[in-house]
Design a protein around this motif. Structure first.
Motif, PDB file in Angstrom:
ATOM      1  N   GLY A 162      -4.988   2.539   2.314  1.00  0.00           N
ATOM      2  CA  GLY A 162      -4.479   3.700   2.428  1.00  0.00           C
ATOM      3  C   GLY A 162      -4.688   4.655   1.233  1.00  0.00           C
ATOM      4  O   GLY A 162      -5.633   5.648   1.544  1.00  0.00           O
ATOM      5  N   SER A 174      -3.818  -5.325   4.256  1.00  0.00           N
ATOM      6  CA  SER A 174      -2.947  -4.776   2.719  1.00  0.00           C
ATOM      7  C   SER A 174      -2.704  -4.546   1.236  1.00  0.00           C
ATOM      8  O   SER A 174      -2.881  -3.654   0.752  1.00  0.00           O
ATOM      9  CB  SER A 174      -0.901  -4.428   3.896  1.00  0.00           C
ATOM     10  OG  SER A 174      -0.981  -6.255   2.875  1.00  0.00           O
ATOM     11  N   MET A 180       1.244   5.954   4.847  1.00  0.00           N
ATOM     12  CA  MET A 180       0.968   6.068   5.997  1.00  0.00           C
ATOM     13  C   MET A 180       1.620   7.455   6.277  1.00  0.00           C
ATOM     14  O   MET A 180       2.891   7.435   5.939  1.00  0.00           O
ATOM     15  CB  MET A 180      -0.167   5.778   6.532  1.00  0.00           C
ATOM     16  CG  MET A 180      -0.969   4.801   6.117  1.00  0.00           C
ATOM     17  SD  MET A 180      -1.975   4.884   4.850  1.00  0.00           S
ATOM     18  CE  MET A 180      -1.766   3.549   4.263  1.00  0.00           C
ATOM     19  N   GLY A 235     -10.057   5.688  10.522  1.00  0.00           N
ATOM     20  CA  GLY A 235      -9.120   6.561   9.951  1.00  0.00           C
ATOM     21  C   GLY A 235      -9.587   7.699  10.598  1.00  0.00           C
ATOM     22  O   GLY A 235     -11.145   7.573  10.991  1.00  0.00           O
ATOM     23  N   ASP A 288       1.002  -1.491   0.408  1.00  0.00           N
ATOM     24  CA  ASP A 288      -0.132  -0.380   0.231  1.00  0.00           C
ATOM     25  C   ASP A 288       0.901   1.302  -0.085  1.00  0.00           C
ATOM     26  O   ASP A 288       2.211   1.115   0.170  1.00  0.00           O
ATOM     27  CB  ASP A 288      -1.015  -0.083   1.041  1.00  0.00           C
ATOM     28  CG  ASP A 288      -2.317   0.631   1.349  1.00  0.00           C
ATOM     29  OD1 ASP A 288      -2.035   1.718   0.188  1.00  0.00           O
ATOM     30  OD2 ASP A 288      -2.854   1.279   1.640  1.00  0.00           O
ATOM     31  N   TYR A 296      -4.585  10.710  10.262  1.00  0.00           N
ATOM     32  CA  TYR A 296      -3.830   9.558   9.452  1.00  0.00           C
ATOM     33  C   TYR A 296      -4.487   8.224   9.723  1.00  0.00           C
ATOM     34  O   TYR A 296      -6.142   8.118   9.457  1.00  0.00           O
ATOM     35  CB  TYR A 296      -2.670   8.757  10.818  1.00  0.00           C
ATOM     36  CG  TYR A 296      -3.007   9.312  12.142  1.00  0.00           C
ATOM     37  CD1 TYR A 296      -2.937   9.765  13.109  1.00  0.00           C
ATOM     38  CD2 TYR A 296      -3.692   7.889  12.561  1.00  0.00           C
ATOM     39  CE1 TYR A 296      -3.354  10.113  14.626  1.00  0.00           C
ATOM     40  CE2 TYR A 296      -4.109   7.260  13.905  1.00  0.00           C
ATOM     41  CZ  TYR A 296      -3.854   8.886  14.808  1.00  0.00           C
ATOM     42  OH  TYR A 296      -3.920   8.906  16.201  1.00  0.00           O
TER      43      TYR A 296
END
Length: 470
Positions: A332, A327, A109, A306, A106, A319
């Motif tokens: 994200g 994943s 972050m 989130g 992903d 974040y």
């Protein structure tokens, strides 16, 4: 209600999670005991960002990895091919349980938060907001498969050629890394070369262009024929098929799943603990302003959370944290697209709320450049605090880590502190102007600290927020 902050000053020479420098990071910060959404809106428009109750601002010309505030324009946003691939990947998983092959990483972050993070993210006060996460419908499945087959056909050539494996493309687009083609070289068979009796091989790109040109010519001629009958009298033109139009972000997200879907994804929103005071003005969004947890539930199991701040002019992404077992779904990217769509929904009720803030863009760290793919977007000039389209900023960032984006050499920070005496101070349980407070102070370093704080937060915030002084 007023913001109450405690200025902590400079923090330099500590570890950077982006470049892994042991002593390269530098920022200034303050602890927010409480904060209004308008004050935080004005602060992030001056390069600040919160991590829990700690609000910090990188020292841009000193830190090892300059972090530029970035915002996206959701109203003009169109998902890219890589974004659509993520949405289609989610469709395949929900509809049929398909898991992509290979190691699908992903996008990174903002996990490298400042050290002085509160860490208290308890869920509070569930709002009357519960939205089913409607995903791509099964009627798109056929077009996905045919599109992939078409791409494979267009890549196949005779003789010496380079093939880009579709799976390799999928893996790269689902990651935060720059897209580098993975090439497999296949040479011609021994003893055989080009057949001069046949026309030369043509590139797939040229063939696609010619097919498109022929299609347009056919459409033009058909339209001219339908527009007139044999007697010369006009007839109604048929409307263009909607299927030819590119699907919008809402088309890709808010369509329902088939009844026999393998998985069910639900979406809920909760008010969460943060320094931002929740506000519910009459002309604001239905959910109000403040900080929220957005929870992603898969078959009754929470897989991602989130954190967002809903502010007067934007949705600010704080974040995301998620179950690493999922994943492969590029959560994200998926959550960012959901938040962009959510910003559009809020804009319908609250017209001034029209931006999506993605935190910091870090050009000097290749793995953190992915935020620049959400366009149109702007970067904040670190000296004059005006927004500049990212396309104009990138050439300068390629040459230097730290850049002033405002091309006007005479331009200044219009929001800078202009009258220190009007700054508000909270001292001995009383609020007062700094002009009154300083008459009772004998420490010569006091004014230098207050002046530094005032220049960083700007005149408007310095007059509204209460600076706690011992």
């Amino acid at each position: 209600m007023a913001s109450v902050v405690e200025y902590k000053g400079l923090k330099a020479g500590y570890y950077c999670g982006y470049c892994e420098s042991r002593e390269g990071k530098a920022s200034r910060g303050m602890w927010a005991h409480s904060m209004t959404v308008q004050d935080y809106q004005d602060l992030i428009d001056r390069g600040w960002r919160r991590s829990g109750k700690y609000v910090y601002k990188p020292v841009m010309n000193q830190t090892c990895c300059p972090q530029y505030t970035i915002r996206c324009h959701p109203l003009q946003f169109q998902p890219s091919k890589s974004h659509k691939k993520v949405l289609k990947k989610m469709l395949k998983f929900l509809a049929k349980g398909e898991i992509p092959k290979g190691n699908c990483e992903d996008e990174p972050m903002d996990s490298t938060m400042e050290d002085a993070v509160d860490g208290d993210f308890a869920l509070m006060n569930k709002l009357d907001i519960k939205c089913d996460l409607k995903t791509l419908s099964s009627d798109l499945k056929g077009s996905i498969e045919s599109e992939e087959k078409e791409k494979e056909k267009s890549l196949k050539k005779e003789g010496s050629k380079e093939l880009i494996h579709p799976q390799a493309i999928e893996e790269k687009l689902g990651s935060g890394e720059p897209s580098h083609s993975i090439k497999v070289h296949i040479g011609p068979k021994p003893g055989k070369g080009a057949d001069l009796s046949k026309p030369p091989c043509r590139k797939a790109k040229e063939m696609r262009k010619e097919r498109k040109r022929l299609k347009l010519m056919q459409q033009d001629s058909a339209g001219a024929f339908e527009g007139f009958q044999a007697q010369g009298q006009p007839v109604c033109l048929l409307p263009k098929a909607k299927s030819n139009q590119p699907k919008s972000l809402e088309d890709l997200i808010f369509e329902s799943l088939p009844e026999n879907a393998s998985h069910k994804l639900e979406f809920t929103r909760f008010l969460c603990n943060s320094p931002l005071e929740a506000e519910h003005p009459a002309n604001g969004p239905e959910c109000g302003y403040g900080s929220f947890h957005q929870q992603y539930w898969l078959d009754g199991k929470i897989i991602a959370v989130g954190v967002i701040d809903i502010l007067p002019y934007c949705v600010s992404s704080v974040y995301l944290y998620y179950d690493p077992d999922y994943s492969f779904l590029s959560l994200g990217v998926y959550s960012a697209l959901r938040e962009i769509a959510f910003t559009r929904q809020l804009h319908e009720k609250t017209s001034q709320l029209s931006y999506y803030y993605m935190g910091f863009y870090i050009h000097s760290c290749p793995k953190m450049r992915y935020k620049g793919q959400y366009r149109p977007s702007d970067l904040l000039c670190p000296e004059t605090y005006v927004w500049v389209p990212i396309e104009q900023c990138l050439p300068s960032l390629d040459n230097s880590k730290y850049c002033r984006f405002n091309q006007d050499p005479q331009a200044e920070d219009e929001g800078r502190s202009k009258d220190l005496d009007r700054l508000r101070v909270f001292h001995r349980r009383s609020a007062m102007p700094y002009g009154v407070y300083k008459n009772h102070q004998e420490d010569p370093s006091e004014e230098a600290v207050v002046l530094e704080y005032a220049n960083l937060v700007g005149q408007k915030c310095s007059e509204r927020m209460l600076l706690f002084r011992h």
